[in-house]
Design a protein around this motif. Structure first.
Motif, mmCIF file in Angstrom:
data_model
loop_
_atom_site.group_PDB
_atom_site.id
_atom_site.type_symbol
_atom_site.label_atom_id
_atom_site.label_comp_id
_atom_site.label_asym_id
_atom_site.label_seq_id
_atom_site.Cartn_x
_atom_site.Cartn_y
_atom_site.Cartn_z
ATOM 1 N N SER A 30 -0.708 -3.636 -7.841
ATOM 2 C CA SER A 30 0.332 -2.513 -7.713
ATOM 3 C C SER A 30 0.021 -1.614 -6.686
ATOM 4 N N LYS A 31 -1.168 -1.542 -6.021
ATOM 5 C CA LYS A 31 -1.403 -0.641 -4.704
ATOM 6 C C LYS A 31 -1.739 -1.583 -3.502
ATOM 7 N N CYS A 32 -1.886 -2.726 -3.623
ATOM 8 C CA CYS A 32 -1.975 -3.466 -2.129
ATOM 9 C C CYS A 32 -0.913 -4.757 -1.938
ATOM 10 N N ALA A 33 -0.573 -5.288 -2.962
ATOM 11 C CA ALA A 33 0.081 -6.668 -2.838
ATOM 12 C C ALA A 33 1.797 -6.489 -2.019
ATOM 13 N N ALA A 34 2.296 -5.157 -2.332
ATOM 14 C CA ALA A 34 3.407 -5.194 -1.546
ATOM 15 C C ALA A 34 3.289 -5.355 -0.127
ATOM 16 N N CYS A 35 2.442 -5.153 0.608
ATOM 17 C CA CYS A 35 2.182 -5.350 1.925
ATOM 18 C C CYS A 35 1.240 -6.492 2.179
ATOM 19 N N HIS A 36 0.318 -6.685 1.374
ATOM 20 C CA HIS A 36 -0.501 -7.973 1.706
ATOM 21 C C HIS A 36 -0.172 -9.076 0.898
ATOM 22 N N ARG A 37 0.879 -9.656 1.462
ATOM 23 C CA ARG A 37 1.520 -11.056 0.891
ATOM 24 C C ARG A 37 2.185 -11.725 2.130
ATOM 25 N N ALA A 41 3.804 -7.342 7.005
ATOM 26 C CA ALA A 41 3.006 -7.051 8.277
ATOM 27 C C ALA A 41 1.565 -6.952 7.907
ATOM 28 N N ALA A 42 1.141 -6.982 6.892
ATOM 29 C CA ALA A 42 -0.559 -6.742 6.726
ATOM 30 C C ALA A 42 -0.985 -8.045 7.189
ATOM 31 N N PRO A 43 -2.261 -7.988 7.346
ATOM 32 C CA PRO A 43 -2.718 -9.312 8.175
ATOM 33 C C PRO A 43 -3.311 -10.705 7.102
ATOM 34 N N PHE A 44 -3.298 -9.987 6.047
ATOM 35 C CA PHE A 44 -3.708 -11.183 4.927
ATOM 36 C C PHE A 44 -3.172 -10.812 3.619
ATOM 37 N N ALA A 45 -3.182 -11.926 3.000
ATOM 38 C CA ALA A 45 -2.638 -11.702 1.388
ATOM 39 C C ALA A 45 -3.600 -11.368 0.657
ATOM 40 N N MET A 58 -15.261 -5.700 2.196
ATOM 41 C CA MET A 58 -14.428 -5.048 3.015
ATOM 42 C C MET A 58 -13.314 -4.121 2.353
ATOM 43 N N LEU A 59 -12.826 -4.863 1.221
ATOM 44 C CA LEU A 59 -11.995 -3.772 0.389
ATOM 45 C C LEU A 59 -12.712 -2.934 -0.181
ATOM 46 N N ALA A 60 -13.914 -2.879 -0.666
ATOM 47 C CA ALA A 60 -14.593 -1.769 -1.146
ATOM 48 C C ALA A 60 -14.698 -0.874 -0.199
ATOM 49 N N LEU A 67 -9.013 4.387 3.924
ATOM 50 C CA LEU A 67 -8.082 3.868 5.049
ATOM 51 C C LEU A 67 -7.107 2.809 4.648
ATOM 52 N N MET A 68 -7.242 2.558 3.249
ATOM 53 C CA MET A 68 -6.044 1.713 2.765
ATOM 54 C C MET A 68 -6.224 2.171 1.194
ATOM 55 N N PRO A 69 -5.109 2.235 0.603
ATOM 56 C CA PRO A 69 -3.515 2.087 1.132
ATOM 57 C C PRO A 69 -3.496 3.131 2.053
ATOM 58 N N PRO A 70 -2.577 2.713 3.170
ATOM 59 C CA PRO A 70 -2.292 3.707 4.207
ATOM 60 C C PRO A 70 -1.534 4.874 3.554
ATOM 61 N N TRP A 71 -2.074 5.863 3.590
ATOM 62 C CA TRP A 71 -1.399 7.318 3.041
ATOM 63 C C TRP A 71 -2.077 8.331 3.808
ATOM 64 N N VAL A 173 7.146 -6.531 12.432
ATOM 65 C CA VAL A 173 7.868 -5.325 12.324
ATOM 66 C C VAL A 173 6.864 -4.156 11.262
ATOM 67 N N HIS A 174 6.259 -3.351 12.069
ATOM 68 C CA HIS A 174 5.506 -2.464 11.525
ATOM 69 C C HIS A 174 6.275 -1.236 11.039
ATOM 70 N N HIS A 175 7.028 -0.506 11.772
ATOM 71 C CA HIS A 175 7.754 0.455 11.251
ATOM 72 C C HIS A 175 9.092 0.624 12.060
ATOM 73 N N ALA A 215 8.786 1.875 6.735
ATOM 74 C CA ALA A 215 7.549 1.388 7.225
ATOM 75 C C ALA A 215 7.118 0.363 6.552
ATOM 76 N N VAL A 216 6.167 -0.744 6.712
ATOM 77 C CA VAL A 216 5.990 -1.862 5.846
ATOM 78 C C VAL A 216 5.595 -1.285 4.491
ATOM 79 N N GLY A 217 5.910 -1.979 3.456
ATOM 80 C CA GLY A 217 5.552 -1.654 2.178
ATOM 81 C C GLY A 217 6.655 -0.579 1.500
HETATM 82 C C1 HEC Z 1 2.010 0.022 3.098
HETATM 83 C C2 HEC Z 1 1.623 -1.192 3.295
HETATM 84 C C3 HEC Z 1 -0.004 -1.687 2.947
HETATM 85 C C4 HEC Z 1 -0.658 -1.232 1.636
HETATM 86 C C5 HEC Z 1 0.115 -0.568 0.318
HETATM 87 C C6 HEC Z 1 -1.864 -1.764 1.850
HETATM 88 N N1 HEC Z 1 -2.178 -2.273 3.000
HETATM 89 FE FE1 HEC Z 1 -4.013 -2.955 3.769
HETATM 90 N N2 HEC Z 1 -3.008 -3.178 5.686
HETATM 91 C C7 HEC Z 1 -1.807 -2.980 6.092
HETATM 92 C C8 HEC Z 1 -1.696 -3.053 7.238
HETATM 93 C C9 HEC Z 1 -0.197 -3.030 8.029
HETATM 94 C C10 HEC Z 1 -2.741 -3.382 8.001
HETATM 95 C C11 HEC Z 1 -3.030 -3.884 9.259
HETATM 96 C C12 HEC Z 1 -3.941 -2.686 10.014
HETATM 97 C C13 HEC Z 1 -3.044 -1.619 10.166
HETATM 98 O O1 HEC Z 1 -1.778 -1.461 10.694
HETATM 99 O O2 HEC Z 1 -3.132 -0.346 9.718
HETATM 100 C C14 HEC Z 1 -3.631 -3.580 6.739
HETATM 101 C C15 HEC Z 1 -5.138 -3.762 6.867
HETATM 102 C C16 HEC Z 1 -6.095 -3.995 5.885
HETATM 103 C C17 HEC Z 1 -7.465 -4.396 5.873
HETATM 104 C C18 HEC Z 1 -8.020 -4.718 7.231
HETATM 105 C C19 HEC Z 1 -8.759 -3.434 7.856
HETATM 106 C C20 HEC Z 1 -9.082 -3.532 9.334
HETATM 107 O O3 HEC Z 1 -9.895 -2.885 9.706
HETATM 108 O O4 HEC Z 1 -8.918 -4.929 9.876
HETATM 109 C C21 HEC Z 1 -7.773 -4.252 4.792
HETATM 110 C C22 HEC Z 1 -9.457 -4.763 4.313
HETATM 111 C C23 HEC Z 1 -6.814 -3.935 3.610
HETATM 112 N N3 HEC Z 1 -5.806 -3.685 4.681
HETATM 113 C C24 HEC Z 1 -7.204 -3.745 2.348
HETATM 114 C C25 HEC Z 1 -6.150 -2.991 1.534
HETATM 115 C C26 HEC Z 1 -6.278 -2.685 0.269
HETATM 116 C C27 HEC Z 1 -7.509 -3.005 -0.630
HETATM 117 C C28 HEC Z 1 -5.099 -2.128 -0.258
HETATM 118 C C29 HEC Z 1 -4.850 -1.638 -1.572
HETATM 119 C C30 HEC Z 1 -5.821 -0.937 -2.392
HETATM 120 C C31 HEC Z 1 -4.238 -2.045 0.879
HETATM 121 N N4 HEC Z 1 -4.892 -2.701 1.954
HETATM 122 C C32 HEC Z 1 -2.845 -1.579 0.785
HETATM 123 C C33 HEC Z 1 -0.770 -2.476 5.060
HETATM 124 C C34 HEC Z 1 -0.894 -2.256 3.679
#
Ligand code: HEC
Length: 439
Positions: A30-37, A41-45, A58-60, A67-71, A173-175, A215-217
């Motif tokens: 619910s909080k990550c996959a919208a962008c991480h798929r 634009a997120a770098p991995f699924a 790294m996720l922890a 730092l994530m989710p971006p807000w 496309v980031h934003h 913006a992405v997501g």
């Molecule tokens: C709104 C979109 C979005 C959401 C939601 C999101 N991410 Fe990301 N994530 C990104 C993008 C885009 C990047 C690439 C770096 C950047 O642009 O800030 C990234 C990068 C990362 C990285 C790599 C950071 C690094 O320093 O290389 C991690 C780990 C990560 N995300 C984990 C998560 C986790 C865990 C969640 C959910 C709790 C999450 N993300 C939710 C868009 C998102």
């Protein structure tokens, strides 16, 4: 997408020995996959146990550091719509899961992956516009900011309730910010360097104002109530796109869908920008190496307004931005605070419920910049003196309320006060210029 998310029950307290299927997957889906798929634009699924386990520590780390989710907004005056902040319990769940060896848990407990919509999310648009030519984003190199003109050629004035964006190469496309150009300036600049669009990061080319952004997501939204933004006949839409190279050459040819209102809104959306003109008159002049440079400005509301949201704009050196409102009785409260400004994530923040600021309320904005080497986002090393300007190494700074007059009959008075505020910014700028010449 939002419906699927609402059905996933998220726990309020962290399980001491969480498993992936029971505790972690509901948060990640619910909080990550919208962008991480794939394709986003997120770098991995982050869609499977293996995806998440591979990067568990790294996720922890990134969730604990927020730092994530971006807000980037602090808690504001009221609850924000689509807020992406994790709860303390969700953060602790990641921590506990990694500490206990990242167990998978019973398969039967794995929630279904959310369904991500294909096609237009808001239904069939009233008007679809596509960039005339694709823009090549190289495989690597720095991020690119580029403006593209979408010619509207409207037969009559229209009102827009929503804009939906469909990138052709989503991964780069980031934003994208949308601006209105009612001067033809963007058409004239388009393609001048032989490539589609034109460079620069200016909000200034498009004098008609902002139409929001994506913006992405993010999911597209209709403006609340009967609000809508004017699209006068003869104007164009300018997309300001931020591309992040992915290692593979891509060609982006963006399509947008416009959703029109069937009648003009009963109240007029008005941006209350402080300082005015993106900080043009604020005398921004940041010495090289200065780690705590501040600008401030205020505006007193001449009429009651209803606030629907707030936004901010600066380039790379801004660190913190704060917009507070002080009521006539002296109480004051933050409306929007950003503690770690990141140019790459310029969101507009809408409140779930609009709130009223009465006539006489003072809006104060303070923006702090860090032009030292300690600022990892400083694009210049060694740091250089930086002044106001439209280039990417120049600075800007302003915050805005997205508001409407409580009574439409007050609109002229509000506009007149904002015009005076802009005029004062221009006079201030002229005085500074003369002062600099005389020095
Ligand atoms: C709104 C979109 C979005 C959401 C939601 C999101 N991410 Fe990301 N994530 C990104 C993008 C885009 C990047 C690439 C770096 C950047 O642009 O800030 C990234 C990068 C990362 C990285 C790599 C950071 C690094 O320093 O290389 C991690 C780990 C990560 N995300 C984990 C998560 C986790 C865990 C969640 C959910 C709790 C999450 N993300 C939710 C868009 C998102």
């Amino acid at each position: 997408m939002r419906i699927t998310i609402a059905l996933l029950a998220l726990p309020l307290v962290a399980a001491p020995r969480p498993t992936f299927t029971e505790d972690v997957a509901p948060i990640v889906f619910s909080k990550c996959a919208a962008c991480h798929r794939p394709g986003e634009a997120a770098p991995f699924a982050l869609l499977s146990y293996d995806d998440v386990k591979k990067r568990g520590p790294m996720l922890a780390g990134v969730t604990k550091a927020r730092l994530m989710p971006p807000w980037h907004a602090d808690e504001g005056w009221a609850k924000f719509r689509d807020e992406r902040r994790l709860s303390e319990a969700e953060i602790a769940t990641f921590q506990n899961w990694v500490k206990s060896g990242m167990p998978e848990g019973p398969q039967s407990k794995l929630p279904k992956l959310p369904e991500f919509p294909r096609g237009w999310q808001l239904g069939k648009p009233d008007l679809v516009l596509t960039m005339e030519r694709g823009f090549e984003v190289p495989a690597d190199g720095p991020d690119i900011y580029r403006n593209f003109v979408l010619k509207l050629n409207l037969p009559e004035d229209k009102w827009v309730k929503a804009i939906e964006l469909r990138p052709s190469a989503r991964a780069v496309v980031h934003h994208v910010l949308y601006f209105l150009d009612n001067t033809g300036a963007a058409r004239r600049k388009d393609g001048a360097d032989g490539k589609p669009g034109f460079g620069g990061m200016t909000a200034g080319v498009a004098r008609g104002g902002s139409l929001g952004g994506w913006a992405v997501g993010a999911s597209p939204r209709r403006l609340p109530e009967d609000l809508a933004l004017p699209l006068p006949q003869g104007s164009d839409i300018v997309l300001q796109s931020h591309f992040h190279p992915t290692g593979k050459m891509e060609t982006e040819q963006t399509t947008i869908g416009l959703y029109f209102a069937d009648k003009p809104p009963s109240r007029t959306l008005t941006g209350v920008q402080v300082p005015a003109l993106f900080g043009f008159g604020a005398g921004i002049d940041i010495p090289a190496g200065e780690a705590d440079y501040r600008i401030r400005d205020s505006f007193t509301l001449p009429v009651d307004v209803d606030v629907f949201g707030a936004g901010a704009h600066a380039h790379y050196l801004a660190k913190t931005m704060r917009l507070t409102a002080t009521l006539p009785d002296g109480t004051s409260k933050a409306v929007l605070g950003i503690n770690d400004w990141d140019f790459a994530w310029q969101d507009q923040y809408y409140f779930e419920q609009p709130f009223r600021l009465p006539k006489g309320a003072r809006v104060d904005v303070e923006i702090r910049y860090d032009n030292s080497t300690a600022n990892p986002r400083n694009p210049q090393n060694p740091p250089q003196r930086v002044q106001w300007g439209e280039g990417s190494f120049d600075e800007m700074g302003s915050m805005s309320l997205i508001a409407v007059p409580a009574r439409e009959s007050d609109l002229a008075e509000l506009r007149e006060a904002l015009q005076k505020h802009r005029q004062a910014a221009i006079s201030g700028r002229i005085r500074q210029g003369v002062g600099q010449l005389l020095r």
